[in-house]
Design an enzyme around this catalytic site. Sequence first.
Site, PDB file in Angstrom:
ATOM      1  N   LYS A 188       0.739  -1.096  -0.073  1.00  0.00           N
ATOM      2  CA  LYS A 188      -0.011  -0.261  -0.756  1.00  0.00           C
ATOM      3  C   LYS A 188       0.826   1.094   0.009  1.00  0.00           C
ATOM      4  CE  LYS A 188      -2.105   3.095   2.379  1.00  0.00           C
ATOM      5  NZ  LYS A 188      -1.524   4.265   1.453  1.00  0.00           N
ATOM      6  N   GLU A 264       9.979   1.139  10.768  1.00  0.00           N
ATOM      7  CA  GLU A 264      10.642   2.478  10.561  1.00  0.00           C
ATOM      8  C   GLU A 264      10.194   3.903  10.653  1.00  0.00           C
ATOM      9  OE1 GLU A 264      14.218   1.431   9.385  1.00  0.00           O
ATOM     10  OE2 GLU A 264      13.572  -0.899   9.276  1.00  0.00           O
ATOM     11  N   CYS A 299      13.885  11.309   6.683  1.00  0.00           N
ATOM     12  CA  CYS A 299      13.637  10.620   7.862  1.00  0.00           C
ATOM     13  C   CYS A 299      15.148  11.219   8.515  1.00  0.00           C
ATOM     14  CB  CYS A 299      13.186   8.786   7.586  1.00  0.00           C
ATOM     15  SG  CYS A 299      14.274   8.327   7.532  1.00  0.00           S
ATOM     16  N   GLU A 398       9.270  15.732  16.339  1.00  0.00           N
ATOM     17  CA  GLU A 398      10.163  16.089  14.028  1.00  0.00           C
ATOM     18  C   GLU A 398       9.395  16.644  13.295  1.00  0.00           C
ATOM     19  OE1 GLU A 398       8.883  12.648  11.742  1.00  0.00           O
ATOM     20  OE2 GLU A 398      10.830  12.233  11.582  1.00  0.00           O
TER      21      GLU A 398
HETATM   22  P1  NAD Z   1       2.535   8.285   7.614  1.00  0.00           P
HETATM   23  O1  NAD Z   1       2.322   7.514   8.807  1.00  0.00           O
HETATM   24  O2  NAD Z   1       1.303   9.251   8.372  1.00  0.00           O
HETATM   25  O3  NAD Z   1       1.255   7.655   6.726  1.00  0.00           O
HETATM   26  C1  NAD Z   1       2.923   6.443   6.472  1.00  0.00           C
HETATM   27  C2  NAD Z   1       1.740   5.267   5.189  1.00  0.00           C
HETATM   28  O4  NAD Z   1       0.702   4.557   6.748  1.00  0.00           O
HETATM   29  C3  NAD Z   1       0.914   5.838   4.518  1.00  0.00           C
HETATM   30  O5  NAD Z   1       1.163   5.012   3.359  1.00  0.00           O
HETATM   31  C4  NAD Z   1      -0.208   6.193   4.920  1.00  0.00           C
HETATM   32  O6  NAD Z   1      -1.297   5.922   4.153  1.00  0.00           O
HETATM   33  C5  NAD Z   1      -0.579   4.565   6.110  1.00  0.00           C
HETATM   34  N1  NAD Z   1      -1.058   5.159   7.060  1.00  0.00           N
HETATM   35  C6  NAD Z   1      -1.711   5.885   7.648  1.00  0.00           C
HETATM   36  N2  NAD Z   1      -2.610   6.015   8.350  1.00  0.00           N
HETATM   37  C7  NAD Z   1      -2.636   4.319   8.851  1.00  0.00           C
HETATM   38  C8  NAD Z   1      -3.756   3.171   9.190  1.00  0.00           C
HETATM   39  N3  NAD Z   1      -4.105   3.982  10.174  1.00  0.00           N
HETATM   40  N4  NAD Z   1      -3.094   1.718   8.972  1.00  0.00           N
HETATM   41  C9  NAD Z   1      -2.328   1.084   8.358  1.00  0.00           C
HETATM   42  N5  NAD Z   1      -1.766   2.438   7.504  1.00  0.00           N
HETATM   43  C10 NAD Z   1      -1.738   4.314   7.400  1.00  0.00           C
HETATM   44  O7  NAD Z   1       3.216   8.880   7.623  1.00  0.00           O
HETATM   45  P2  NAD Z   1       4.091  10.506   6.056  1.00  0.00           P
HETATM   46  O8  NAD Z   1       3.118  11.281   6.384  1.00  0.00           O
HETATM   47  O9  NAD Z   1       3.956   9.296   5.259  1.00  0.00           O
HETATM   48  O10 NAD Z   1       5.670  10.034   6.573  1.00  0.00           O
HETATM   49  C11 NAD Z   1       6.296  10.349   7.482  1.00  0.00           C
HETATM   50  C12 NAD Z   1       6.940   9.777   8.689  1.00  0.00           C
HETATM   51  O11 NAD Z   1       7.519   8.600   7.908  1.00  0.00           O
HETATM   52  C13 NAD Z   1       8.015  10.508   9.144  1.00  0.00           C
HETATM   53  O12 NAD Z   1       7.600  10.284  10.711  1.00  0.00           O
HETATM   54  C14 NAD Z   1       9.345   9.529   8.629  1.00  0.00           C
HETATM   55  O13 NAD Z   1      10.683  10.448   9.340  1.00  0.00           O
HETATM   56  C15 NAD Z   1       8.992   9.048   8.153  1.00  0.00           C
HETATM   57  N6  NAD Z   1       9.866   8.030   7.696  1.00  0.00           N
HETATM   58  C16 NAD Z   1      10.437   7.301   7.944  1.00  0.00           C
HETATM   59  C17 NAD Z   1      12.024   6.460   7.470  1.00  0.00           C
HETATM   60  C18 NAD Z   1      12.533   5.429   7.878  1.00  0.00           C
HETATM   61  O14 NAD Z   1      12.938   4.688   7.366  1.00  0.00           O
HETATM   62  N7  NAD Z   1      12.839   5.217   9.805  1.00  0.00           N
HETATM   63  C19 NAD Z   1      11.819   7.040   5.984  1.00  0.00           C
HETATM   64  C20 NAD Z   1      10.939   7.863   5.393  1.00  0.00           C
HETATM   65  C21 NAD Z   1      10.130   8.531   6.380  1.00  0.00           C
END
Ligand code: NAD
Length: 494
Positions: A188, A264, A299, A398
Amino acid sequence: MDQASINALRALDVTPRGHFINGAFCAGETGAQHQVLSPIDGLPLAQIAEGSPADVDTAVRAARVAFEDGRWSRMAPAARKKVLLKLGDLIEAHALEIAVLGVRDNGTEINMAYKAEALSAVATFRYYAEAIDKVYGQIAPTSQDVLGLVHHAPVGVVGAIVPWNFPLMIGSWKIAPALAAGNSVVLKPAESASLSLLKIAELAAEAGVPDGVFNVVTGRGAVVGEALALSMDVDIMVFTGSGATGRRLLENSARSNLKRCYLELGGKSPNIIFADAPDLAEAAKISAAGIFRNSGQVCVAGSRLLVQQEIFEDFVAEITLHADGFRVGDPLDLKSQIGAVHSLPELEANLDFVTQAEAEGAERRTGGTRILTETGGYYMAPTVMTGVKQSDNLFQNEVFGPVLAVTPFKNEDEAIRLANATEYGLAAGVWTANLSRAHRMVAGIRAGVVHVNTYGGADLTVPLGGVGQSGNGHDKSLHALDKYFDLKTAWIKI
Ligand code: NAD
């Protein structure tokens, strides 16, 4: 890569043909769609299929059938390798098209997207393809009357959920080892950044990945993500995104089949500048890139700059000059060094962080504003905030935007204390010419990766993962393969 080719690609209609399930595109159960806006100009870009729980079920069922009948899971590793190498070649052949596609929905500057998204995906598929026919099981050191064999068995159906920043790079870090190990995958993507991953699904089929083995269901986290996390037939969940969603995945695992969740998550990574850094000018230049490239939507961004007191003012002046010097603009213009913030809500959240930091007593040295509003796109000036205290929101949380929080420190002990003073533990940087101090800092900082005399940048040979509330898994390197296998023992009486 040249501007004319990019311009030709930016004009193409990119509306995808729905989800990719069981080897074909489909509209899904309801046929519903949602509109994706381009961060470049704020205009409608494409309609994306709005998946439902029934679509997730269909995809998981297809993945399960494919896994159980062995069309991929029981294929010789060398044969899977051949297919995944072909997929790497196909992505390489379409690299610019894929990079432009991704930039149009996520806003990353094209120079970065081409390398960090498209070419990185090529390298990742090749890396795990090459690795997979070199993975051996073990013979246990048992007594002579038995033979204890430890097999690496693929886990089954992998649910993968990825964010909108670097969707292709991060997606490939999960899809490539999962497929190489013989699993089926249901992916997804983020609702606002699905395009490049749908293209990979199409190319995977062309490369010979059998039907049902790699599926993509697009749509909202609250619907598609939840259904995947609650599925009784998904064996493990691999996730990159926010801590809040990570928590939710663990809850849903507990509510369903106790699937293992590898998370992650975010970071608030300290980048520590000692007065004895070998080259302070270089440190300022790399540190600026380490927070501001991709508008800080990285990230591992070095978003907390800790600067030793005696060089504080000079270093802040230098990094502020770099912040002001970046050319922010259309991410599809090769001359732009920083592209767009991904969405309007993200941009507004970034600005709120700045306003709140000022209310808490921080000083804005530069930036803190939306710029290029005439384009309709979402652009923010690189921002430097000093006087940020440990208790401040900007120190602890963050932003995921181009906002640097700067705090002074006196000595090594204080640097380590401040570095470790958040709930996160993703990345860090240390700049010093003192080798012993460098080793002490690497040992003392709680983080998945500590950069020394550089910031950011790493290749596939090393793992990436966080500690603390930055997560619990690792992408990249041979270590990443571990989670896509179950260890299965055969205890054979002789
Ligand atoms: P997010 O958690 O809002 O969304 C990530 C994914 O999860 C999306 O596909 C979203 O649709 C899905 N999602 C949202 N709610 C959900 C639920 N209830 N159940 C299952 N899936 C759900 O994060 P974002 O805003 O898309 O990404 C930014 C975040 O990702 C930041 O915190 C960033 O630091 C982190 N990030 C971490 C890494 C790493 O390697 N540690 C890398 C890149 C980004």
